[in-house]
Scaffold this active site. Structure first.
Site, mmCIF file in Angstrom:
data_model
loop_
_atom_site.group_PDB
_atom_site.id
_atom_site.type_symbol
_atom_site.label_atom_id
_atom_site.label_comp_id
_atom_site.label_asym_id
_atom_site.label_seq_id
_atom_site.Cartn_x
_atom_site.Cartn_y
_atom_site.Cartn_z
ATOM 1 N N CYS A 174 -7.106 -12.193 -15.998
ATOM 2 C CA CYS A 174 -7.139 -13.071 -15.252
ATOM 3 C C CYS A 174 -5.187 -13.216 -15.071
ATOM 4 C CB CYS A 174 -8.138 -14.339 -15.678
ATOM 5 S SG CYS A 174 -7.279 -15.847 -15.596
ATOM 6 N N CYS A 240 3.649 -1.214 -2.702
ATOM 7 C CA CYS A 240 2.560 -0.306 -3.211
ATOM 8 C C CYS A 240 1.538 -0.999 -2.851
ATOM 9 C CB CYS A 240 2.283 -0.943 -5.026
ATOM 10 S SG CYS A 240 0.955 0.246 -5.916
ATOM 11 N N CYS A 253 11.413 13.220 -5.859
ATOM 12 C CA CYS A 253 10.488 13.674 -4.319
ATOM 13 C C CYS A 253 9.085 12.213 -4.694
ATOM 14 C CB CYS A 253 8.856 14.980 -5.617
ATOM 15 S SG CYS A 253 8.409 14.201 -6.911
ATOM 16 N N CYS A 258 3.722 3.555 -9.571
ATOM 17 C CA CYS A 258 4.071 1.909 -9.729
ATOM 18 C C CYS A 258 3.728 1.276 -11.130
ATOM 19 C CB CYS A 258 2.608 1.581 -8.920
ATOM 20 S SG CYS A 258 3.371 -0.707 -8.572
ATOM 21 N N CYS A 261 1.192 -1.714 -11.782
ATOM 22 C CA CYS A 261 -0.218 -1.087 -11.951
ATOM 23 C C CYS A 261 -0.376 -0.070 -11.971
ATOM 24 C CB CYS A 261 -1.153 -1.755 -10.869
ATOM 25 S SG CYS A 261 -1.081 -0.885 -9.362
ATOM 26 N N CYS A 269 3.216 8.571 2.941
ATOM 27 C CA CYS A 269 1.255 8.385 3.719
ATOM 28 C C CYS A 269 0.967 7.006 3.007
ATOM 29 C CB CYS A 269 0.896 9.588 4.084
ATOM 30 S SG CYS A 269 -0.182 10.128 2.400
#
Length: 483
Positions: A174, A240, A253, A258, A261, A269
């Site tokens: 929450c 992200c 690379c 992230c 999260c 891509c």
């Protein structure tokens, strides 16, 4: 742009701390027939494999026996602590009882406590032996023999739960930090038992129909009026794919993770790295999504901010008034008005990031209709006089307006669902088209004054000059033809 108003929305599930722990035990129990270890050790092993049971099972198949697999991954089946009495600690050089794991790397209790406290306070939930290079893991059962602080034990359990929540893309804490977790159903806007309604993707307050990217740009532009910081973010970062936090890549690379999260994805891509097979498919990147439109007019943005703040202020005032309403009609009125106010608030965020054109004109007409209907609903509710003859008629009129507001809100949201191709993240540009001039109201007990079809003064003067020029050219041509 996820909008599900045309689909039956399934209520999201709210999980308490006990529910989360039960789910963790349930996931761990799926390993019972494979690994003869305690549930706590199973959780420890899942923690190392990021709660990916399939990856764990595939790794297990590469070993001849389960003991070899467990020891290789730092889990001791016996789960014991070795003790050496009255010996010198290799770390602090004091003579005390030394404790150690199966790996026999020994240290005194004070050194173990300080080491583990440092790891826990730095938010590390996967605890290992303090010897450099040793991969032996410390389960919660053993942890209790090394530290006695109840705060540290509770903190470590919290880290374990965090790891479980972060590993499941359908779960999130929450946003009001009430201790509850929410499992998303088929809608990005979720509601916690504490009353908080928030966006599952970016963890901000619910901002439908504005997208997460739009709402973040809106907040950035409000906090940076000059636009310089926002321009740099748009030019040098990408968000992200899961939580939409801007991320800068300064080397390495394309395998990104992230820190917010913990989602792993491809930089090029944005595809989930776990399913990133067969090469990278670079998408067409809209220039408007990476660069700030330098022509954005601050007056246009200020007008949208003014309307956003007006509806926000009305919402806060109306919530105070509606807190005493308890009858059925009042509850329905309160719910509808709250939904409409929130929708109108964030349609100004959504509308600011639209291209000028027919779609936007229709959108503004739907927005205007809902604003007028909400103003009438508030006015009608406030003129009720309980006990008089006309009360039933007024009550019936309120119900009609409630239904009208709900219908207009749905129409507006349905139109917003088609707005992805009309998005312009550089912000609305000033033009000489017809504009709506909306007069903000200080209170919520009057109909909002919305005057459509008003020319701005500059546009009107330009039009007059243009007409005069056309008349002059026409007169000259006519004179040449006659004479």
């Amino acid at each position: 742009m996820t909008i599900v108003d045309n689909v039956r929305t399934i209520p999201n599930q709210v999980l308490s701390q006990g529910n989360i722990f039960s789910e963790m035990i349930l996931v761990a129990s799926k390993l019972d027939f494979l690994l003869p270890i305690t549930p706590i050790q199973q959780i420890l092993l899942l923690l190392k494999f990021d709660w990916d049971t399939e990856s764990l099972k595939n790794s297990l198949q590469e070993y001849a026996d389960t003991n070899s697999f467990l020891l290789e991954n730092g889990v001791c089946p016996e789960n014991t602590v070795s003790v050496i009495n009255n010996s010198e600690c290799a770390i602090c050089c004091s003579t005390e009882n030394l404790l150690g794991l199966r790996c026999q790397h020994m240290a005194c209790l004070n050194c173990w406590s300080k080491y583990l406290a440092t790891k826990i306070t730095s938010n590390q939930c996967l605890l290992r032996c303090m010897e450099f290079g040793c991969g032996m893991l410390i389960s919660n059962e053993i942890l209790g023999k090394f530290i006695f602080s109840s705060k540290l034990k509770v903190a470590h359990w919290g880290l374990l739960k965090d790891s479980y929540i972060n590993s499941d893309s359908s779960l999130a804490w929450c946003n009001k930090k009430c201790g509850m977790a929410v499992r998303r159903s088929n809608c990005d806007t979720v509601t916690c038992s504490c009353g908080s309604k928030f966006c599952f993707l970016c963890n901000s307050d619910a901002h439908h129909p504005a997208t997460c990217r739009q709402f973040q740009l809106w907040k950035e532009q409000r906090s940076n009026p000059d636009g310089m910081a926002l321009s740099w973010i748009l030019s040098n970062t990408r968000e992200c794919p899961r939580c939409f936090v801007p991320i800068e890549k300064n080397g390495g690379c394309n395998h990104m993770k992230c820190t917010g999260c913990r989602h792993e994805y491809c930089w090029n891509c944005s595809q989930d790295w776990r399913t990133h097979f067969g090469g990278c498919k670079q998408p067409d990147i809209n220039v408007a999504q990476t660069k700030l439109n330098s022509r954005a007019n601050s007056d246009v943005f200020a007008r949208y901010v003014s309307r956003f703040d007006h509806h926000k202020k009305c919402l806060e005032q109306e919530q105070q008034i509606r807190s005493s309403i308890s009858n059925i009609s009042g509850i329905k009125f309160r719910k509808t008005l709250d939904e409409c106010r929130r929708t109108l608030m964030y349609t100004y965020v959504f509308g600011y990031y639209l291209k000028n054109g027919m779609y936007t004109s229709i959108f503004e007409k739907h927005q205007q209709n809902l604003e007028i209907a909400v103003g009438k609903l508030v006015s009608q509710w406030n003129v009720r006089h309980p006990g008089k003859i006309e009360t039933q008629q007024i009550e019936r009129r309120v119900w009609e307006l409630v239904g009208n507001c709900s219908t207009l809100r749905k129409t507006l949201l349905d139109h917003c669902a088609k707005g992805a191709e009309h998005e312009n993240l550089g912000g609305r540009q000033p033009n000489r088209e017809l504009k709506r001039v909306v007069t903000p109201q200080a209170t919520t007990n009057t109909v909002e004054n919305v005057t459509p079809g008003t020319y701005d003064s500059v546009g009107f003067c330009i039009d007059i000059i243009f007409v005069i020029i056309l008349i002059g050219v026409g007169y000259c041509l006519w004179s040449c033809i006659i004479f």
